[in-house]
Design a protein around this motif. Structure first.
Motif, PDB file in Angstrom:
ATOM      1  N   ASP A 126      74.032  32.048  95.422  1.00 45.61           N
ATOM      2  CA  ASP A 126      73.486  31.640  94.114  1.00 45.61           C
ATOM      3  C   ASP A 126      72.001  31.946  93.980  1.00 45.61           C
ATOM      4  O   ASP A 126      71.266  31.826  94.960  1.00 45.61           O
ATOM      5  N   PRO A 127      71.507  32.225  92.796  1.00 37.59           N
ATOM      6  CA  PRO A 127      72.295  32.447  91.578  1.00 37.59           C
ATOM      7  C   PRO A 127      72.837  33.867  91.554  1.00 37.59           C
ATOM      8  O   PRO A 127      72.082  34.808  91.751  1.00 37.59           O
ATOM      9  N   GLU A 133      71.195  28.859  85.151  1.00 35.66           N
ATOM     10  CA  GLU A 133      70.752  27.786  86.041  1.00 35.66           C
ATOM     11  C   GLU A 133      70.186  26.630  85.232  1.00 35.66           C
ATOM     12  O   GLU A 133      69.313  26.833  84.382  1.00 35.66           O
TER      13      GLU A 133
END
Ligand SMILES: Cc1ncc(C[n+]2csc(CCOP(=O)(O)OP(=O)(O)O)c2C)c(N)n1
Ligand SMILES: O=C1C[C@@H](O)[C@H](O)[C@@H](O)C1=O
Ligand SMILES: [Mg+2]
Length: 636
Positions: A126-127, A133
């Protein structure tokens, strides 16, 4: 118990192949196929699973997620909700593109399975690309935006979760009282993860659509209400169509002399030429249906949601005298209008009501025939409207001066009014053809003046009225009706917004016909603003130097490989339609029509937000008129 080791995606595809539906003694697979737009969120999981084993599923590559989802919705709607296509998308923007389509399915109660990819369950990388986000939560992904537009929503972050999730999704999609979009988001890493699934999970599973019968109390109450009424009116909603209640509706209507009026979803449950069918009711209704509704002392809503368009924003009735009786498989819908509720299948209820109504006849007498005759004459007039450049009075009056109308006639090189063109289409295509539309002025026109010659030939989405459904949905209708001609009736605005699956129709040899009504603008919204005292503001398509925008849509479609026609006369239109019938490839007829020549009025009213403060007197008057009108409306 035997186990089978599969990835989550492989298990999903194996399961979809084994779901059957049982309706009225017939049994057949529920999932016909799967539309896909692959990206990194689904190609290595669901894509791999389909490549290895797709079973009986027809796999179709879409061009835009919303477009292919519209095709899936239109398919399910045309199949009377008894068969579906699933839709798989990538993650992030791919799933975000589903939102408008999911709303379309939800508002119209159409079952469809959406399978968007989701971000990583492990969160290790991630991301990831296309992941949004949020500071307040790492658990939020784009797919959360699909929750309000799904009837059932779930996120799969472990392979074994799939089993209980799929069972819930199929329970929802195969329940007529709850049918709508089921969205199962699968984390992209989990799609490829392996698990030892119980083999039993993949055995043939039958979902029974049993017709729910009314209880004795409901039947007696309904019969008493009808027997006590003098002027009952039946509103035929989508639920009546999905229940296939045509024959019993015709029988009861004839025997007891009860007029039928239709919602958009209910239209073409009973063919238009049935003697007691007065056509569409409400804001875009016929004068005949609206006059009948106003007289009703009992209003029988069958499978209807009572939207503002059906009820003229709850001003269509005389609430002092009208009682309501609702027959609906959904308890939530049955409660509307403070009605007497029968929570049951429409066809079964009407069949069981029949013996209880023996000897009853309404007081309508010859009036139904008179109302129908008057409306037929009006429809005939609308088929013969002709333009002249000196003193033309269009259907939508007092908006454009003759000068502006002439400017359109010159720029678009046409003198063709919309109603004349539309009725020429109605007269020329074969009676078993299916039409599809959704937004703009055309849904109103077809609800009023399109004669449906046969049941289920009218696939109009007016629950969400989502621009883009018209063309992409036509592909879904064609998949459902391979032997029939399918006509998408679409405005220039809707065509510009989305027509992605037109190309898919050509790619897969699924012939559809696009009948494009180009008035160079968002015509109905222009009507709305000017009807409420505003000027013509940003709804006409005009260039930076105020010239009317002209687009050669035939040329655009030619580029895709379609057979195309340019039309600006009735004769040209009829010739194009005849030639289009002979084609094997998808066609597009680019009809240039004059603005303000769509249908209008007929004793209806729409409660839309009007500015209560304005320097314009015309807007102040519109706001005042709305206040007065609301005095006559039911408040809830
Ligand atoms: C996705 C979507 N966006 C916006 C709207 C609001 N809207 C309804 S009709 C319309 C204009 C339609 O124009 P066109 O297709 O040319 O039809 P016309 O009214 O000119 O016949 C708009 C913008 C909508 N229904 N759907
Ligand atoms: O806002 C709207 C107005 C209606 O006239 C139109 O048919 C519909 O598409 C819409 O969204
Ligand atoms: Mg337009």
């Amino acid at each position: 118990m035997g186990k089978i080791r599969l990835t989550t995606a492989q298990a999903l595809i194996k399961f979809l192949n084994q779901q059957y539906i049982h309706v009225d003694g017939e049994e057949f697979p529920f999932v016909e196929g799967i539309f896909n737009v692959f990206g990194h969120g689904n190609v290595l999981g669901i894509g791999q699973a389909l490549e290895e084993y797709s079973g009986h599923l027809k796999v179709i590559q879409g061009k835009n997620e919303q477009g292919m989802a519209h095709a899936a919705i239109a398919y399910s709607k045309q199949m009377l909700r008894q068969k579906i296509y699933a839709v798989t998308t990538s993650v992030g923007p791919g799933s975000a593109n589903l939102a408008a389509a999911a709303g379309t399915a939800l508002a119209n109660n159409i079952p469809v399975l959406f399978i968007p990819g989701d971000t990583f369950a492990t969160r290790q990388p991630d991301p990831v690309l296309q992941q949004v986000e949020q500071e307040y939560s790492l658990a939020v992904t784009t797919n959360d935006a699909l929750k309000p537009v799904s009837r059932y929503w779930d996120r799969i972050t472990r392979p074994e979760q799939l089993m209980s999730s799929l069972l819930r999704a199929f329970e929802v999609m195969t329940d007529p009282g709850k049918a709508g979009p089921a969205t199962i988001c699968i984390a992209q890493d989990v799609e490829g993860e392996a698990f030892d699934y119980d083999e039993k999970f993949f055995e043939k599973r039958i979902h029974y659509i049993d017709r729910k019968a009314p209880v004795e109390r409901e039947l007696k109450g309904a019969a008493d209400l009808i027997r006590a009424s003098k002027k009952p009116v039946i509103l035929v909603g989508g639920g009546a169509k999905y229940s296939q209640a045509r024959d019993i509706l015709v029988e009861l209507s004839e025997k007891h002399n009860i007029p039928l009026v239709e919602t958009q979803a209910g239209k073409a449950t009973v063919e238009s030429n049935f003697k007691n069918n007065l056509g569409g009711m409400g804001i875009t209704g016929t004068l005949a249906a609206n006059k009948a509704a106003r007289q009703a002392d009992l209003f029988i809503g069958i499978g209807t949601r009572y939207t503002d368009f059906a009820t003229s924003s709850k001003t269509a009735f005389n609430f002092e005298q009208t009682k309501f009786l609702n027959i609906n498989v959904s308890r939530m819908q049955a409660y509307k209008m403070d009605a007497f509720q029968v929570v049951a299948d429409a066809k079964t209820t009407l069949e069981q009501l029949a013996p209880l109504l023996e000897g009853y006849e309404s007081d309508f007498g010859n009036e139904i025939a008179q109302l129908k005759e008057e409306w037929t004459a009006e429809r005939n007039r609308l088929s013969q409207v002709t333009f002249n450049s000196e003193n033309f009075v269009p259907e939508v009056k007092n908006h454009f001066s003759q000068e502006v109308l002439n400017e359109y006639a010159d720029a678009l090189n046409t003198e063709l009014p919309q109603t004349t063109a539309l009725l020429a289409v109605n007269d020329t295509i074969s009676p078993d053809s299916v039409i599809i539309t959704a937004a703009g002025s055309l849904p109103g026109d077809v609800q009023r003046i399109w004669n449906t010659a046969e049941p289920n030939t009218y696939n109009v989405e007016y629950g969400y009225s989502c621009m883009g459904y018209e063309v992409s949905g036509a592909l879904g209708v064609k998949l459902a009706e391979p032997t029939k001609e399918v006509y998408s009736l679409v405005g220039d605005g809707s065509f510009l917004m989305l027509h992605s699956e037109f190309i898919t129709s050509i790619q897969y040899g699924q012939k559809i016909n696009i009948v494009l009504f180009d008035n160079s603008g968002f015509g109905c919204i222009n009507n709305l603003q000017m009807d409420h005292g505003g000027g013509s503001y940003f709804c006409e398509f005009r260039t930076h130097d105020n010239k009317i925008l002209t687009i050669d849509y035939a040329k655009v479609a030619e580029g895709y490989g379609a057979k195309t026609y340019r039309v600006n006369t009735v004769e040209g239109l009829k010739a194009a339609l005849e030639d289009a019938k002979k084609q094997k490839v998808s066609t597009l007829i680019d009809i240039k029509v004059l603005p303000k020549t769509m249908t209008d009025g007929y004793e209806s009213w729409w409660n839309v937000g009007v500015a209560e403060v304005s320097n314009k007197e015309s807007i102040q008057r519109a706001a005042e008129f709305r206040k007065q009108k609301l005095e006559t409306a039911k408040q809830y």
